[in-house]
Design an enzyme around this catalytic site. Structure first.
Site, short mmCIF file in Angstrom:
data_model
loop_
_atom_site.label_atom_id
_atom_site.label_comp_id
_atom_site.label_asym_id
_atom_site.label_seq_id
_atom_site.Cartn_x
_atom_site.Cartn_y
_atom_site.Cartn_z
N THR A 18 0.97 -1.07 0.10
CA THR A 18 -0.28 0.04 0.04
C THR A 18 0.74 1.33 -0.10
O THR A 18 0.41 2.34 -0.54
CB THR A 18 -1.26 -0.13 1.18
OG1 THR A 18 -1.64 -1.35 1.40
CG2 THR A 18 -1.86 1.10 1.07
N TYR A 66 4.22 -12.34 5.84
CA TYR A 66 3.19 -11.83 4.80
C TYR A 66 2.77 -12.68 3.75
O TYR A 66 3.53 -12.91 2.78
CB TYR A 66 3.59 -10.42 4.49
CG TYR A 66 2.61 -9.60 3.43
CD1 TYR A 66 1.18 -10.28 3.55
CD2 TYR A 66 2.56 -8.42 2.82
CE1 TYR A 66 0.14 -9.50 2.50
CE2 TYR A 66 1.97 -8.02 1.98
CZ TYR A 66 0.56 -8.31 1.94
OH TYR A 66 -0.26 -7.67 0.92
N LYS A 104 0.42 -11.94 8.44
CA LYS A 104 -0.72 -11.36 7.81
C LYS A 104 -0.88 -12.32 6.72
O LYS A 104 -0.19 -12.42 5.92
CB LYS A 104 -0.05 -9.97 7.18
CG LYS A 104 -1.33 -9.47 6.27
CD LYS A 104 -0.62 -8.27 5.42
CE LYS A 104 -1.58 -7.65 4.49
NZ LYS A 104 -1.23 -6.39 3.86
N VAL A 145 -4.37 -6.52 9.05
CA VAL A 145 -3.54 -5.51 8.53
C VAL A 145 -4.45 -5.00 7.48
O VAL A 145 -4.55 -5.49 6.59
CB VAL A 145 -2.31 -6.13 8.06
CG1 VAL A 145 -1.20 -5.09 7.48
CG2 VAL A 145 -1.57 -6.75 9.14
#
Length: 294
Positions: free
Chosen positions: A46, A134, A162, A204
């Site tokens: 992001t 992740y 995540k 998250v």
């Protein structure tokens, strides 16, 4: 390490020249801390990490740590598909004073499960920082299987994951078999409540940029046993969450922040600005008190 319930994967504000806007970053950090974020991930997907130079990332880590001033944990996105490069960036992030690191599954080169294990274990062993894994097969083209995650969960400073596979069965398996103290976070905003229901720690989030307090309310209602209210809030938030992913991330969330008067500028190529018709669609679902031009 307790990262809280809502970890916001922070966008990187840019100025009109496309450089990092540090004053806007300061304002964004304070906005997020004041509006439901328990921790921040810096220079993740992001945050447009593929378009940031190593120097920009380190400067961003240092600046965020300084502005946050210990109010919430700061997690640096230092993962890549280059193990040596990730080790070097992790060391730089540690020197910058971050509270943890996030390591994404290596993209493009598609390692096997043993390769994934060795990659993450090797990086983790070079730092004293807590590590959040992740898993995002939709972007990396490789899925980290529950058995591999459980093996990694036994590395002392790998403390969390995540999970953005969307596979609730796999997530339940991980939660069931992971050692005590290892936490699983939803990597999909729309699955926050289902993941909590199977024992997840939180999310998250991208959407927390604009609905952080509302997401906190949903999570708190769930944890306090107000299940019907939590489910209602979940349903009410889904249209906004859907809008945040109507175009490649982070184009929609940056547009939403700008609409709400939190200036974060545009995006860097190859991501492009949200088209005008989608901006108008955002306005229909976004909880904005006043729209501003950008």
């Amino acid at each position: 390490m307790n990262f809280g319930q809502i970890v916001t994967a922070m966008v990187t504000p840019f100025n009109e020249q496309g450089d990092i806007d540090f004053e806007a970053t300061r304002q964004l950090i304070n906005h997020l801390i004041d509006n439901g974020s328990d921790a921040l991930v810096i220079a993740g997907t992001t945050g447009e990490s593929p378009t940031l130079t190593n120097g920009e990332k380190v400067e961003l880590f240092q600046f965020t740590v300084e502005v946050a001033a210990g109010r919430i944990p700061i997690i640096a996105g230092t993962g890549s598909n280059n193990t040596r490069e990730s080790i070097e960036q992790t060391k730089q992030a540690e020197l910058a004073g971050v509270d943890g690191i996030m390591l994404v599954t290596p993209y493009y080169n598609k390692p096997c499960q043993e390769g994934l294990y060795q990659h993450f274990k090797t990086i983790a062993e070079t730092t004293a920082l807590p590590v959040m894994l992740y898993n995002i097969p939709g972007r990396s083209a490789v899925n980290m299987e529950p058995d591999t995650i459980i093996r990694l969960a036994n590395v002392p400073n790998i403390v969390s994951i995540k999970e953005a596979s969307g596979n609730l069965e796999a997530m339940a398996d991980i939660i069931e078999r992971a050692p005590e103290g290892f936490s699983l976070y939803s990597g999909d905003d729309g699955l926050t409540l289902p993941v909590l229901a199977i024992g997840g720690a939180g999310v998250v989030s991208v959407s927390a940029h604009v609905i952080g307090n509302e997401m906190q309310s949903m999570i708190n209602n769930f944890k306090n046993g107000n299940l019907a209210q939590a489910a209602k809030e979940h349903r009410q938030l889904l249209p906004i969450i859907k809008a945040m992913f109507a175009a490649p991330n982070p184009s929609p969330v940056k547009a939403a922040l700008n609409l709400q008067g939190v200036a974060v500028g545009g995006v860097r190529l190859p991501i492009i600005a949200l088209p005008e018709d989608q901006i108008e669609a955002l306005k229909l679902v976004l909880p904005v008190s006043e729209h501003v031009a950008f």
